[in-house]
Design an enzyme around this catalytic site. Structure first.
Site, PDB file in Angstrom:
ATOM      1  N   LYS A  19      12.953  -4.070   7.810  1.00 27.34           N
ATOM      2  CA  LYS A  19      13.859  -2.939   7.724  1.00 27.34           C
ATOM      3  C   LYS A  19      15.335  -3.320   7.746  1.00 27.34           C
ATOM      4  CE  LYS A  19      12.684   0.492   7.087  1.00 27.34           C
ATOM      5  NZ  LYS A  19      11.978   1.509   6.237  1.00 27.34           N
TER       6      LYS A  19
HETATM    7  N1  PMP Z   1       6.020  -2.385   8.947  1.00 29.32           N
HETATM    8  C1  PMP Z   1       6.862  -2.145   9.965  1.00 29.32           C
HETATM    9  C2  PMP Z   1       6.699  -2.938  11.229  1.00 29.32           C
HETATM   10  C3  PMP Z   1       7.855  -1.153   9.840  1.00 29.32           C
HETATM   11  O1  PMP Z   1       8.681  -0.902  10.866  1.00 29.32           O
HETATM   12  C4  PMP Z   1       7.937  -0.419   8.633  1.00 29.32           C
HETATM   13  C5  PMP Z   1       8.986   0.646   8.462  1.00 29.32           C
HETATM   14  N2  PMP Z   1       8.863   1.765   9.280  1.00 29.32           N
HETATM   15  C6  PMP Z   1       7.026  -0.686   7.606  1.00 29.32           C
HETATM   16  C7  PMP Z   1       6.095  -1.689   7.794  1.00 29.32           C
HETATM   17  C8  PMP Z   1       6.993   0.106   6.331  1.00 29.32           C
HETATM   18  O2  PMP Z   1       8.059  -0.127   5.473  1.00 29.32           O
HETATM   19  P1  PMP Z   1       8.650   1.017   4.545  1.00 29.32           P
HETATM   20  O3  PMP Z   1       9.410   1.964   5.438  1.00 29.32           O
HETATM   21  O4  PMP Z   1       9.528   0.311   3.592  1.00 29.32           O
HETATM   22  O5  PMP Z   1       7.514   1.734   3.881  1.00 29.32           O
END
Ligand code: PMP
Length: 325
Positions: free
Chosen positions: A44
């Site tokens: 992120k």
């Molecule tokens: N894995 C983790 C540990 C995350 O914090 C997030 C984001 N909330 C994601 C995956 C998913 O990524 P995205 O928000 O880009 O879908």
């Protein structure tokens, strides 16, 4: 000399790492983008940086302005680092079902953390809506709005996607990613499909989420949950996910994720968080389905340290009916 200028410049350009056991078992190359090596420790950081830059460029965020966000944790951590580096106060709304480690890290980084009751998105007291309302009342402040601000997916279209393309020499056959906001999957999938139309793009979903159903049937219907995974799964199709070129979806149970996370720890020395375990399980499923000789790329979203009191706590797992052995 190759010197990285500052925090922002250290975001991205992560290694692409071969997962050896999974690769041998499937006869495919299972490769993971090492997002846990970002300076804030997760995937992120990219979205946080792109969102702050967008608000700076548009003029919405002026010197000393406050950045507000509703986040399960990692976006908040990325924002808090970037806010410190650029002199912005940071206010984070977080649901109360997240690991206590994330709250502590955010406080250590100097963010003002407001932990609020976990309620569905349709409820006006949902953490995302509270963040939006608070930001709207500030004179010099912005709502990062990671779910529906498409600067998030642009981060992955402009950085993660091109990095994967270069690192595989264009040899990527499939890209698999879990979805929280959808920024990662949508941005990378869009970039890779432009380069190679037959790249297979797959959404990896946890239980208690509506996205498996959305991809496979067109309708966002929640599956049975909840899941202990953090930061992933969603009840709705965000603006970041909307229109993303996604071919297929795979559903992964918590037990499948837990078994794999512990195996990777014992057998290969990796210490991953839950979304990474889920991504890798799904990547292996996609590899088996495609057959030997393919290259499947997924995301190693963050490390296990933030989940010490949960995913890596045997008593807590046992309470959830999950067995790490
Ligand atoms: N894995 C983790 C540990 C995350 O914090 C997030 C984001 N909330 C994601 C995956 C998913 O990524 P995205 O928000 O880009 O879908």
């Amino acid at each position: 000399m190759h010197i990285t200028a500052d925090f922002a410049a250290a975001v991205g350009k992560t290694p692409l790492i071969r997962l050896n056991r999974l690769s041998e078992e499937t006869g495919c190359e299972i490769l993971g983008k090492a997002e846990f090596m970002n300076p804030g420790g997760s995937v992120k950081d990219r979205a946080a940086l792109w969102i702050v830059r967008e608000h700076e460029k548009s003029g919405a965020l002026q010197t000393g302005g406050t950045v507000v966000e509703g986040t399960a944790g990692n976006t908040g951590i990325g924002l808090a680092h970037i806010c410190n580096a650029r002199g912005y106060p940071c206010v984070i709304y977080m649901p109360d079902n997240q690991s206590p480690e994330k709250v502590e890290i955010l406080k250590t980084l100097g963010a003002e953390v407001r932990v609020v009751p976990t309620v569905p998105y349709r409820d006006e007291m949902n953490y995302q809506k509270q963040a939006g309302r608070f930001a709207a009342g500030l004179d010099n402040g912005v709502w990062a709005n990671q779910f529906d601000n498409t600067a998030n997916r642009l981060a992955h279209y402009e950085s993660t996607g091109p990095e994967i393309w270069r690192q595989t020499g264009g040899g990527v056959d499939a890209f698999v990613s879990s979805v929280g906001t959808g920024g990662t999957l949508a941005g990378v999938a869009a970039f890779l499909k432009e380069r190679k139309a037959d790249v297979r793009t797959v959404l990896a979903d946890c239980m208690g989420s509506a996205l498996y159903s959305y991809v496979t049937t067109g309708e966002a219907v929640m599956s049975e949950g909840p899941s202990i995974t953090e930061g992933i799964g969603n009840s709705r199709v965000t603006d970041n996910l909307n229109g993303a070129p996604v071919d297929d979806a795979v559903q992964v149970t918590d037990q499948q994720m837990v078994t794999l996370v512990y195996r990777l720890l014992r057998e290969e020395g990796w210490f991953f968080g839950s979304s990474t375990g889920l991504n890798l399980y799904a990547a292996a499923e996609v590899a088996k389905d495609m057959g030997p000789g393919h290259t499947v790329v997924t995301m190693l979203c963050d490390g296990g340290g933030k989940y010490q009191s949960r995913l890596f706590n045997r008593e807590w797992l046992a309470e959830k009916g999950l067995n790490p052995d």
